[in-house]
Enzyme design. Structure first.
Site, mmCIF file in Angstrom:
data_model
loop_
_atom_site.group_PDB
_atom_site.id
_atom_site.type_symbol
_atom_site.label_atom_id
_atom_site.label_comp_id
_atom_site.label_asym_id
_atom_site.label_seq_id
_atom_site.Cartn_x
_atom_site.Cartn_y
_atom_site.Cartn_z
ATOM 1 N N ASP A 125 2.014 3.139 3.013
ATOM 2 C CA ASP A 125 2.216 4.589 2.828
ATOM 3 C C ASP A 125 0.960 5.302 2.282
ATOM 4 O O ASP A 125 0.854 6.518 2.384
ATOM 5 C CB ASP A 125 3.375 4.851 1.870
ATOM 6 N N GLU A 220 9.228 10.048 8.508
ATOM 7 C CA GLU A 220 10.644 9.724 8.287
ATOM 8 C C GLU A 220 11.264 10.564 7.156
ATOM 9 O O GLU A 220 12.465 10.795 7.149
ATOM 10 C CB GLU A 220 10.800 8.241 7.966
#
Ligand code: F6P
Length: 341
Positions: A125, A220
């Site tokens: 991430d 997402e």
């Protein structure tokens, strides 16, 4: 000196390269490296893994030879006592925890409780503060970029819009980088709002100019102002499983209804975490692994190696977990310019 090592949280390409480098440095300094299985669980339950010379040939191996997991020892009543027992019984003088915000948050708390901890920043991430990049990010965006390149050719052949859902929880780094790298026509990240109308206008404009296909890259964790919250299961750190919210699918369906164009939605998911690390991640992981053992050797507990510019420096774990590193305005402006908004 006996040094424990564990990998915790989502697996990340480069984990084995860190373990390998730590093993090499331990050998050089005459230390012993003991692996713990499945993250904090191994330390709580004293499940060890032998790290042998086999790791020397595994710099390119994806996943983690130690196994990983999302066990939170702070959620277990006698968690700290169990960890203390394992450390004492094995004669361990330092534990190297390879992980992201959750793992390093635990490592930081354990440091405050007097445990000898060193962190190593990992996450696809790239949302950890106090380091410019985390290992695994480069591999994940390379995979996402290749996927979007491939999706572009099939979208073009079939006159479709393909919505590509990218991992990254509440930080849009992966979507931003892979979206820019592939020339995605719309980039949607959680840090900045683009309304559904604004998004469909961008697609409408493309179509009116004769470009009857498109790629929308969406994180997402993205939601339009009017996206409804859906209940989804959470892990031990309280994180919702975002792929269950299916934002990509929601966008594709809404776009079909609004513009009457064919759409498809693809969730890249765990493909982004699997397989071999890129050259960049192998080198970064090696640098971090070597430095983590150097810090352990110097008893600089509560610290972690971090990439600052082109150099590896040591920073406090508390700085790394103080806040999430989200996409800044300057980086976002690049995407805005590319999209023409
Ligand atoms: O933090 C890394 C990450 O891959 C996120 O991008 C994603 O939301 C999450 O882990 C998925 O978690 P799990 O492996 O538990 O499905």
């Amino acid at each position: 000196m006996k040094i424990g090592i564990l990998t915790s949280g989502g697996d990340t390409p480069g984990m084995n390269a860190v373990i390998r480098a730590a093993y090499i440095k331990c050998k050089l300094l005459g230390h012993e490296l003991i692996g713990f299985k499945n993250g904090w669980k191994g330390l709580l339950e004293n499940i060890t893994v032998d790290i042998t010379d086999q790791i020397l040939d595994q710099i390119d191996l994806g996943g983690t030879i130690l196994g990983s997991g999302r066990t939170n020892p702070l959620k277990i009543d006698n968690g700290l006592e169990l960890i203390k027992e394992t450390i004492n019984n094995n004669g361990i003088e330092c534990v190297v925890a390879i992980g992201g915000e959750d793992t390093l948050g635990v490592a930081n708390k354990l440091t405050n409780e007097g445990f000898p901890m060193i962190g190593v920043p990992k996450t696809i991430d790239n949302d950890l503060a106090a380091t410019d990049y985390t290992f695994g990010f480069n591999t994940a965006i390379t995979i996402a970029t290749e996927a979007m390149d491939r999706l572009s050719t099939t979208a073009k052949s079939h006159d479709r819009v393909i919505v590509v859902e990218v991992m990254g929880r509440h930080a849009g780094w992966m979507t931003l980088h892979s979206g820019i790298a592939t020339g995605a026509h719309v980039i949607l990240i959680p840090e900045y709002q683009i309304s559904f109308e604004q998004m469909s206008n961008l697609i409408k404009k493309r179509y009116s100019e004769g470009n009857t296909w498109g790629i929308i890259a969406v994180s997402e964790g993205y939601g339009f102002e009017d996206t409804e919250n859906v209940d989804a299961e959470t892990d031990e750190f309280g994180h919702v499983r975002l792929e269950k919210l299916e934002i990509g699918k929601q966008i594709a369906e809404r776009l079909t209804k609004t513009l009457n164009i064919p759409t498809r939605a693809i969730t890249l998911g765990h493909v982004q975490r699997g397989g071999s690390p890129t050259t960049f991640d192998r080198v970064l992981s090696t640098q971090l692994g070597l430095k983590a053992i150097e810090l352990s050797n110097d008893k600089k507990f509560g610290m972690m190696p971090a990439l600052k510019g082109t150099k590896i420096q040591s920073v406090a774990l508390s700085d790394a977990v103080s806040k999430l590193k989200i996409v800044d305005e300057e980086s976002w402006q690049v995407a805005r310019d590319i999209m023409g908004i």
